[in-house]
Design a protein around this motif. Structure first.
Motif, PDB file in Angstrom:
ATOM      1  N   UNK A 657       7.677  -9.278  -6.061  1.00  0.00           N
ATOM      2  CA  UNK A 657       6.530  -8.449  -5.712  1.00  0.00           C
ATOM      3  C   UNK A 657       5.593  -8.333  -6.901  1.00  0.00           C
ATOM      4  N   UNK A 658       4.329  -8.044  -6.596  1.00  0.00           N
ATOM      5  CA  UNK A 658       3.342  -7.672  -7.601  1.00  0.00           C
ATOM      6  C   UNK A 658       2.532  -6.507  -7.038  1.00  0.00           C
ATOM      7  N   UNK A 659       1.839  -5.792  -7.942  1.00  0.00           N
ATOM      8  CA  UNK A 659       1.152  -4.586  -7.499  1.00  0.00           C
ATOM      9  C   UNK A 659      -0.108  -4.375  -8.328  1.00  0.00           C
ATOM     10  N   UNK A 660      -1.170  -3.885  -7.654  1.00  0.00           N
ATOM     11  CA  UNK A 660      -2.406  -3.497  -8.328  1.00  0.00           C
ATOM     12  C   UNK A 660      -3.003  -2.303  -7.599  1.00  0.00           C
ATOM     13  N   UNK A 661      -3.953  -1.655  -8.265  1.00  0.00           N
ATOM     14  CA  UNK A 661      -4.755  -0.613  -7.645  1.00  0.00           C
ATOM     15  C   UNK A 661      -6.112  -1.207  -7.293  1.00  0.00           C
ATOM     16  N   UNK A 662      -6.592  -0.921  -6.098  1.00  0.00           N
ATOM     17  CA  UNK A 662      -7.806  -1.534  -5.577  1.00  0.00           C
ATOM     18  C   UNK A 662      -8.638  -0.468  -4.881  1.00  0.00           C
ATOM     19  N   UNK A 663      -9.953  -0.612  -4.965  1.00  0.00           N
ATOM     20  CA  UNK A 663     -10.861   0.199  -4.152  1.00  0.00           C
ATOM     21  C   UNK A 663     -11.373  -0.683  -3.017  1.00  0.00           C
ATOM     22  N   UNK A 664     -11.197  -0.246  -1.785  1.00  0.00           N
ATOM     23  CA  UNK A 664     -11.608  -1.034  -0.622  1.00  0.00           C
ATOM     24  C   UNK A 664     -12.676  -0.290   0.163  1.00  0.00           C
ATOM     25  N   UNK A 749      -6.433   2.305  -2.953  1.00  0.00           N
ATOM     26  CA  UNK A 749      -5.167   1.875  -2.366  1.00  0.00           C
ATOM     27  C   UNK A 749      -4.294   1.242  -3.436  1.00  0.00           C
ATOM     28  N   UNK A 750      -2.997   1.261  -3.148  1.00  0.00           N
ATOM     29  CA  UNK A 750      -2.029   0.513  -3.947  1.00  0.00           C
ATOM     30  C   UNK A 750      -1.734  -0.770  -3.178  1.00  0.00           C
ATOM     31  N   UNK A 751      -2.126  -1.905  -3.771  1.00  0.00           N
ATOM     32  CA  UNK A 751      -1.974  -3.187  -3.074  1.00  0.00           C
ATOM     33  C   UNK A 751      -0.706  -3.880  -3.554  1.00  0.00           C
ATOM     34  N   UNK A 809       0.222  -9.523   1.864  1.00  0.00           N
ATOM     35  CA  UNK A 809      -0.305  -8.376   1.129  1.00  0.00           C
ATOM     36  C   UNK A 809      -0.303  -7.140   2.029  1.00  0.00           C
ATOM     37  N   UNK A 810      -0.125  -6.001   1.389  1.00  0.00           N
ATOM     38  CA  UNK A 810      -0.107  -4.719   2.098  1.00  0.00           C
ATOM     39  C   UNK A 810      -0.767  -3.677   1.214  1.00  0.00           C
ATOM     40  N   UNK A 811      -1.674  -2.894   1.798  1.00  0.00           N
ATOM     41  CA  UNK A 811      -2.331  -1.791   1.086  1.00  0.00           C
ATOM     42  C   UNK A 811      -1.727  -0.471   1.517  1.00  0.00           C
ATOM     43  N   UNK A 812      -1.288   0.311   0.547  1.00  0.00           N
ATOM     44  CA  UNK A 812      -0.865   1.694   0.800  1.00  0.00           C
ATOM     45  C   UNK A 812      -2.005   2.604   0.385  1.00  0.00           C
ATOM     46  N   UNK A 813      -2.555   3.343   1.345  1.00  0.00           N
ATOM     47  CA  UNK A 813      -3.740   4.157   1.073  1.00  0.00           C
ATOM     48  C   UNK A 813      -3.340   5.429   0.324  1.00  0.00           C
ATOM     49  N   UNK A 814      -4.118   5.739  -0.709  1.00  0.00           N
ATOM     50  CA  UNK A 814      -3.828   6.901  -1.553  1.00  0.00           C
ATOM     51  C   UNK A 814      -4.926   7.958  -1.469  1.00  0.00           C
TER      52      UNK A 814
END
Length: 955
Positions: A657-664, A749-751, A809-814
């Motif tokens: 897995x890998x992870x980043x913070x993204x604004x969508x 989101x946490x992607x 890929x999956x976005x977890x909304x924060x």
């Protein structure tokens, strides 16, 4: 002249078209017109009318005038026919058209209920003839006989003989019914469903109750509580109508909450509290039909409803949620465990909208042609009601012309039970909870469910300890039967004080109150549990020579063994690992230990240990550069972004897995996560923690961040979970300003990303794992990614909103909308097939009780209960003051099978049970279960949710 069912007008609104058509169909049936003309109105298609005659009055709906043939109005004027236009208001049309008659007959009644009956006859006649034409029976109605009865009735009314007029009307309606029976000789059903909300004013139900036409009240337990408080007279009349069998109440949970966002025990509390409210207000009755106004559909509904005494369901949602609609009217809705509900799948028609009138005949004809059981459900608030619907209800008082009006419960009883099964998956349903929260400008559209999940986990753990302590006291003192009046008898499986007030506040969304009450109760319950565990069997007390050896009693309220993190207050900074204490370390929270705990058990840890007395332990955690790991999991930060470049098992060659913070949702340009620093906070021996700081910005605007972040990753010695803490600050205000319930909503989101596009993605919800291909893979529990025999699970801790991108890929909304929370917690575990257990381990901390003495010999560790099946989870333990039909006392256990396979499990207890039963969630017996020594043997079907009642003592 009226439009055919298929004709439309492009120059008027649907409401205007429907209103003018209704006026044209019904107003000419006023008894004064009929008596004056000596004939009943004749309906013609407006697009193909007959030639006008001089003695005729032609009435055309205003919205459909352009549908007339060219030159027809000129032809009518030349023939001497009277031309009238029907507007939107029936009252205004009648007032205008009756003026000449009132001048000749000034005593003509103005407001007479019999007039409304004649108008209802006109509406019903037009609908019936439309249905007959669509069914291929245009001459089904005997118009000569109908005209004879209606004209005689109109003349009787004009002469002041209302009794005769009503009798003639009844005969006219019977003629309409006979016409319908020529092309549909069996019953079809109309179901009037009245929606009740807690905010409705008093007397809202009075007009509907006065009509005495069968209807169904869709009301939550909270709505009934409000009705009983604001309108006790209506509540009393409602009970009488239920006894007379022309009113039915349907519902389910106490409140129409966002069920898909809640833990299992919160869902069960809603059903339990709802059942109590229904019984309280309906003379002890329980409802038999599950239905909800807000979206609440999911595959577990049949099992939950069945376990709470319900037999039927209405598969429908009234808001923006998505759900499947089978072609059949009725089917057996089946849960994964095999439980079924006889279910109506027909969506309702809106009885408060005029435009429904235009399609009503076509809808009824389609149901009569194709449905095994023809049914027309209508849904409405108490007011306003469309005039056409009032006409149909008035018709029902005379004869079941278009349909037999019944309650929803009677519909199931009168129609045949279906045999076809309806099995739906979680992907078949998508609620609109997030959109609802945005529309309501909620301050916690995303974080509220996460806070709820953590409080619920702590509450359920304390409830287990409280149940054990209560049982210990009962065994030690010999429990006699409490002297209680019927009103004081506790509900089956209810939460006992002091935790009942915590639970009520939590489920009502009062989180601050729940947290305060929970903290107060936690100390009391933990100390009471520790007192009974740390007392000699003969209750002689603790020997004085033990007073100089203080320590901690650590309690595990979960049903599986685990390695948990516990804060050890007032312990020396150089605390060494000993016994079940695997590692200890000083942190900002104090000295924190990693403790090995048995399932439903406890251990003793001495407060002072030294390196000489402590057993040597290998290093549990490692930190190197931007990498941290333990024996279970390894994570590495990306020095450029500050996200996690890789998450893997130690020694694996490739990242899982890998992870980043993204604004969508801002624009198509995308955003960049940029790190400003990556620092090591802790490097062992118990905790390894690395923190990255930076900002999220558009590629072209690095000096204008959308948000600044602080991301913390940590692992503990021997624990299989990677904990991720994400904090934001200086968030762009556009995030809230541009929020939209539909479309691209700006969000932080946490992607997550994984390499294998062919990996199987499973969604965990209510302890069940189910493959998902949904774009919106919402769940508050976790997502399991299976790839080449590798299981990688993302744990959400109550954060329920997730959206997939492509295959990997999956976005977890924060943060979105008006979200006020700025700190969020997520987790990752590898190669655990049941992520729900890891989630419970993460959310429910152990309970630590400082003691100034050790426990008696033999009580340094132990267990309260043992369950020998890994695929069966215990979600609740409660003290039951009345078991075995009131002859004893004991405990109740909620069990759920989580692997999708039949399971036989043995539940061992700290005392030999006297008996055990499998009951539903209202305490009614399903079957006795065998007891063998200190164990109860329970057989579960795949995905079954069960309640086991164990008797430990008799009165």
């Amino acid at each position: 002249m009226l439009p055919s069912p298929t004709l439309d007008s492009t120059h008027a609104s649907a409401s205007l078209r429907a209103s003018t058509a209704l006026v044209t169909a019904s107003a000419p049936w006023h008894p004064a017109f009929v008596a004056e003309a000596g004939a009943i109105p004749r309906f013609e298609a407006i697009e193909s009318p007959t030639s006008p005659e001089s003695h005729e009055i032609r009435i055309t709906p205003e919205a459909y005038q352009e549908a007339l043939p060219s030159g027809y109005r000129t032809q009518a004027a030349d023939s001497g026919a009277v031309w009238r236009i029907a507007g939107e208001s029936r009252e205004e049309a009648l007032a205008s058209w009756l003026s000449p008659i009132r001048e000749a007959k000034p005593n003509l009644p103005a407001d007479d209920p019999v007039v409304a009956d004649f108008l209802a006859l006109g509406t019903t006649t037009w609908l019936l003839e439309s249905v007959a034409n669509l069914m291929g029976h245009p001459s089904a109605l005997d118009r000569l006989a109908l005209e004879r009865e209606v004209v005689a009735g109109a003349q009787s009314w004009l002469d002041g003989d209302c009794a005769t007029a009503i009798g003639r009307l009844r005969a006219a309606f019977e003629l309409l019914t006979q016409a319908r029976e020529k092309f549909y000789p069996v019953d079809d059903y109309a179901i009037d469903v009245l929606l009740l909300d807690a905010s409705l004013p008093a007397s809202s139900l009075t007009p509907t109750l006065d009509a005495r036409v069968p209807f169904t009240l869709l009301a939550s337990g909270r709505a009934l509580d409000a009705l009983a408080e604001t309108d006790p007279v209506a509540m009393s009349r409602l009970r009488d109508a239920i006894s007379e069998d022309w009113v039915d109440v349907v519902g389910g949970p106490y409140d129409e909450i966002d069920e898909g966002c809640l833990p299992l025990e919160s869902v069960l509390w809603q059903y339990r509290r709802g059942a109590e409210a229904y019984a309280r207000h309906l003379d002890g009755r329980s409802i038999e039909t599950w239905a909800r106004r807000r979206f609440g559909l999911h595959p577990m509904v049949p099992q939950l409803a069945r376990r709470h005494g319900m037999r039927y369901a209405w598969h429908v949602g009234f808001d923006q949620g998505r759900f499947p609609i089978p072609a059949e009217t009725k089917r057996l809705w089946e849960s994964p465990d095999g439980s079924t509900l006889e279910t109506l799948f027909r969506p309702p028609l809106a009885a408060d909208r005029p435009e429904t009138f235009l399609t009503l005949s076509a809808t009824l004809a389609r149901s009569l042609k194709s449905d095994h059981v023809a049914a027309l459900p209508f849904a409405r608030w108490p007011s306003p009601v469309a005039p056409w619907f009032s006409d149909l209800r008035r018709s029902a008082a005379f004869s079941p012309v278009l349909a037999r009006w019944v309650t929803l419960g009677r519909f199931f009883e009168l129609s045949d039970r279906p045999w076809d099964l309806f099995r739906a998956t979680l992907d078949d349903y998508h609620p609109a909870y997030f959109g609802d929260a945005l529309r309501a400008a909620s301050k916690s559209p995303l974080s509220g469910s996460a806070r709820h999940a953590r409080l619920r986990a702590r509450l359920d753990g304390l409830a287990t300890l409280h149940a054990c302590t209560t049982a210990f006291v009962a065994l030690a003192q010999g429990m006699s039967r409490p002297v209680l009046t019927p009103d004081e008898l506790p509900a089956f499986d209810s939460t006992a004080p002091p935790l009942d007030s915590v639970e009520t506040a939590l489920e009502a969304g009062r989180f601050e109150e729940a947290e305060t009450r929970l903290a107060d109760s936690a100390t009391e319950i933990a100390n009471a549990t520790a007192e009974h565990l740390a007392t000699q069997p003969d209750n002689s007390g603790i020997p004085s020579d033990h007073a100089a050896c203080p320590g901690y009693l650590v309690l595990n309220p979960l049903g599986w063994s685990r390695r948990a993190v516990a804060v050890l207050p007032d312990t020396p900074l150089d605390q060494q690992p000993v016994g079940p204490l695997r590692a200890a370390q000083f942190t900002e929270d104090g000295v924190v230990g990693v403790v090995d705990l048995p399932a439903f058990g406890f251990v003793w840890i001495p407060r002072q240990t030294t390196a000489e007395t402590a057993a040597p332990r290998p290093p549990g955690v490692h930190v190197s550069g931007q990498r941290l790991s333990n024996e279970w999991i390894e994570a590495e930060f990306d020095e450029r972004t500050g996200g996690l470049r890789s998450i893997r098992r130690p020694g694996e060659p490739t990242a899982r897995l890998a992870q980043q913070l993204v604004a969508t949702g801002f624009d198509d340009e995308g955003t960049v996560m940029s790190a400003s620093s990556i620092d090591i906070d802790y490097a062992g021996p118990a905790l390894a923690q690395i923190v990255s700081r930076g900002q999220i910005h558009r590629p072209a605007s690095p000096d204008r961040p959308i948000a600044r972040f602080r991301q913390t990753a940590r692992v503990w010695s021997g624990r299989p979970i990677l904990e991720l803490f994400i904090e934001f600050e200086e968030i762009d205000p556009a995030l809230a300003i541009e929020a939209k319930p539909k479309g691209a909503t700006p969000a932080l989101v946490c992607r997550w990303a994984w390499a294998d596009t062919s990996a199987t993605v499973q969604r965990s919800w209510l302890f069940n794992l189910e493959p998902t291909r949904a774009i919106d893979a919402d769940t508050p529990e976790g997502i399991l990614i299976d790839s080449r025999q590798q299981h990688s699970a993302l744990l959400f801790g109550g954060l329920y909103r997730h959206r997939r991108h492509g295959g990997r890929m999956l976005d977890t909304w924060l943060v979105a909308g008006h979200e006020s929370a700025r700190r969020f917690e997520l987790g990752v575990v590898l190669d655990l097939e049941q992520p729900a257990r890891a989630l419970g381990d993460w959310l429910a901390p152990p309970v630590v009780v400082p003691l100034d003495h050790p426990p008696p010999p033999g009580r340094e560790s132990g267990w309260f209960f043992k369950l020998d099946h890994r695929a069966v989870a215990v979600t609740r333990v409660a003290f039951a003051p009345f078991t075995a039909d009131g002859r004893g006392w004991g405990l109740t256990f909620h069990l759920i099978e989580t692997a999708g396979q039949a399971a036989r499990c043995r539940l061992r207890l700290f005392r030999d049970p006297l008996g055990a039963r499998l009951v539903d969630f209202q305490g009614d017996l399903i079957m006795d279960v065998p007891v063998q020594g200190d164990a109860v043997q329970v057989d579960l079907t795949p995905r079954e949710l069960a309640c086991v009642e164990v008797t430990l003592g008799l009165y």
